[in-house]
Motif scaffolding. Sequence first.
Motif, PDB file in Angstrom:
ATOM      1  N   UNK A   1       0.246  -1.514   0.361  1.00 49.47           N
ATOM      2  CA  UNK A   1       0.300   0.463   0.179  1.00 49.47           C
ATOM      3  C   UNK A   1       0.850   1.414   0.258  1.00 49.47           C
ATOM      4  N   UNK A   2       0.524   2.172  -0.872  1.00 48.58           N
ATOM      5  CA  UNK A   2       1.473   3.084  -0.403  1.00 48.58           C
ATOM      6  C   UNK A   2       1.452   4.064   0.905  1.00 48.58           C
ATOM      7  N   UNK A   3       1.124   3.728   1.969  1.00 44.76           N
ATOM      8  CA  UNK A   3       1.499   4.037   3.274  1.00 44.76           C
ATOM      9  C   UNK A   3       2.847   3.216   3.407  1.00 44.76           C
ATOM     10  N   UNK A   4       3.185   2.536   3.410  1.00 45.48           N
ATOM     11  CA  UNK A   4       4.577   1.486   3.322  1.00 45.48           C
ATOM     12  C   UNK A   4       5.310   2.401   2.753  1.00 45.48           C
ATOM     13  N   UNK A   5       4.817   3.184   1.018  1.00 42.02           N
ATOM     14  CA  UNK A   5       6.158   3.263   0.367  1.00 42.02           C
ATOM     15  C   UNK A   5       6.644   4.662   0.882  1.00 42.02           C
ATOM     16  N   UNK A   6       5.512   5.629   2.091  1.00 38.92           N
ATOM     17  CA  UNK A   6       5.899   6.660   2.065  1.00 38.92           C
ATOM     18  C   UNK A   6       6.846   6.752   3.723  1.00 38.92           C
ATOM     19  N   UNK A   7       6.176   5.677   4.983  1.00 43.41           N
ATOM     20  CA  UNK A   7       6.554   5.435   5.821  1.00 43.41           C
ATOM     21  C   UNK A   7       8.072   4.405   6.192  1.00 43.41           C
ATOM     22  N   UNK A   8       8.029   3.725   5.172  1.00 44.28           N
ATOM     23  CA  UNK A   8       9.160   3.225   5.085  1.00 44.28           C
ATOM     24  C   UNK A   8      10.829   3.898   4.743  1.00 44.28           C
ATOM     25  N   UNK A   9      11.622   3.501   5.447  1.00 40.43           N
ATOM     26  CA  UNK A   9      12.665   5.025   4.862  1.00 40.43           C
ATOM     27  C   UNK A   9      14.294   4.300   4.386  1.00 40.43           C
ATOM     28  N   UNK A  10      13.642   2.380   4.150  1.00 40.98           N
ATOM     29  CA  UNK A  10      14.129   2.327   2.999  1.00 40.98           C
ATOM     30  C   UNK A  10      13.745   2.558   1.608  1.00 40.98           C
ATOM     31  N   UNK A  11      11.962   2.804   1.544  1.00 42.34           N
ATOM     32  CA  UNK A  11      12.215   2.634   0.759  1.00 42.34           C
ATOM     33  C   UNK A  11      11.652   4.109  -0.420  1.00 42.34           C
ATOM     34  N   UNK A  12      12.663   5.482   0.743  1.00 41.35           N
ATOM     35  CA  UNK A  12      12.660   7.089   0.361  1.00 41.35           C
ATOM     36  C   UNK A  12      12.486   6.939  -1.501  1.00 41.35           C
ATOM     37  N   UNK A  13      13.847   6.545  -1.780  1.00 41.08           N
ATOM     38  CA  UNK A  13      14.199   6.795  -3.263  1.00 41.08           C
ATOM     39  C   UNK A  13      13.029   6.439  -4.211  1.00 41.08           C
ATOM     40  N   UNK A  14      12.581   4.616  -3.985  1.00 41.77           N
ATOM     41  CA  UNK A  14      11.624   4.487  -4.180  1.00 41.77           C
ATOM     42  C   UNK A  14       9.602   5.421  -4.087  1.00 41.77           C
ATOM     43  N   UNK A  15      10.170   6.062  -3.524  1.00 44.81           N
ATOM     44  CA  UNK A  15       8.395   6.247  -2.577  1.00 44.81           C
ATOM     45  C   UNK A  15       9.115   7.923  -4.210  1.00 44.81           C
ATOM     46  N   UNK A  16       9.663   8.034  -3.876  1.00 40.23           N
ATOM     47  CA  UNK A  16      10.520   9.897  -4.515  1.00 40.23           C
ATOM     48  C   UNK A  16       9.861   9.673  -5.965  1.00 40.23           C
ATOM     49  N   UNK A  17      10.467   7.914  -6.500  1.00 39.90           N
ATOM     50  CA  UNK A  17      10.728   7.889  -7.917  1.00 39.90           C
ATOM     51  C   UNK A  17       8.988   7.649  -8.495  1.00 39.90           C
ATOM     52  N   UNK A  18       8.532   7.233  -7.440  1.00 41.38           N
ATOM     53  CA  UNK A  18       6.498   6.616  -8.113  1.00 41.38           C
ATOM     54  C   UNK A  18       5.981   8.212  -8.006  1.00 41.38           C
ATOM     55  N   UNK A  19       6.620   9.388  -6.540  1.00 40.15           N
ATOM     56  CA  UNK A  19       5.392  10.952  -6.597  1.00 40.15           C
ATOM     57  C   UNK A  19       6.089  11.971  -7.295  1.00 40.15           C
ATOM     58  N   UNK A  20       7.623  11.497  -8.559  1.00 41.15           N
ATOM     59  CA  UNK A  20       7.548  12.597  -9.079  1.00 41.15           C
ATOM     60  C   UNK A  20       7.579  11.830 -10.256  1.00 41.15           C
ATOM     61  N   UNK A  21       7.097  10.584 -10.594  1.00 43.46           N
ATOM     62  CA  UNK A  21       6.610  10.467 -11.799  1.00 43.46           C
ATOM     63  C   UNK A  21       5.164  10.420 -12.641  1.00 43.46           C
ATOM     64  N   UNK A  22       4.396  10.634 -11.450  1.00 44.37           N
ATOM     65  CA  UNK A  22       3.356  10.364 -11.724  1.00 44.37           C
ATOM     66  C   UNK A  22       2.442  11.604 -11.626  1.00 44.37           C
ATOM     67  N   UNK A  23       3.472  12.999 -10.950  1.00 48.80           N
ATOM     68  CA  UNK A  23       3.387  14.197 -10.994  1.00 48.80           C
ATOM     69  C   UNK A  23       2.932  14.794 -12.550  1.00 48.80           C
ATOM     70  N   UNK A  24       4.465  14.209 -13.200  1.00 44.97           N
ATOM     71  CA  UNK A  24       4.936  14.529 -14.774  1.00 44.97           C
ATOM     72  C   UNK A  24       4.191  13.758 -15.293  1.00 44.97           C
TER      73      UNK A  24
END
Length: 92
Positions: free
Chosen positions: A50-73
């Motif tokens: 779930x999205x919540x895991x991407x946001x809260x898990x520090x090991x997935x920070x870069x992956x979450x940033x990738x998802x956020x950036x590429x979804x936004x553009x």
Amino acid sequence: VDEPVNDANTDSNKGSIMADMAKMGMMEDVKPPHCISWYPEESAWATSLPRKVFRKNPNLKRFQQFLTEYTANGTLARQEAVSMLPPMFLDM
């Protein structure tokens, strides 16, 4: 429920994202994203996280940033796999 990640095969980011996916496999109870075999050109991937895991898990920070950036553009869309069937069959 697996939530696909549909992206335009951005090779420039593929290596670093794959490294993040490998990290996901090393974490307890976390499976890395997998390619949806029936979608053309390996451009749709699914994850059961779930999205919540991407946001809260520090090991997935870069992956979450990738998802956020590429979804936004608009390069990446997050949706259920069943929602990708009509456009695929209508060749949209």
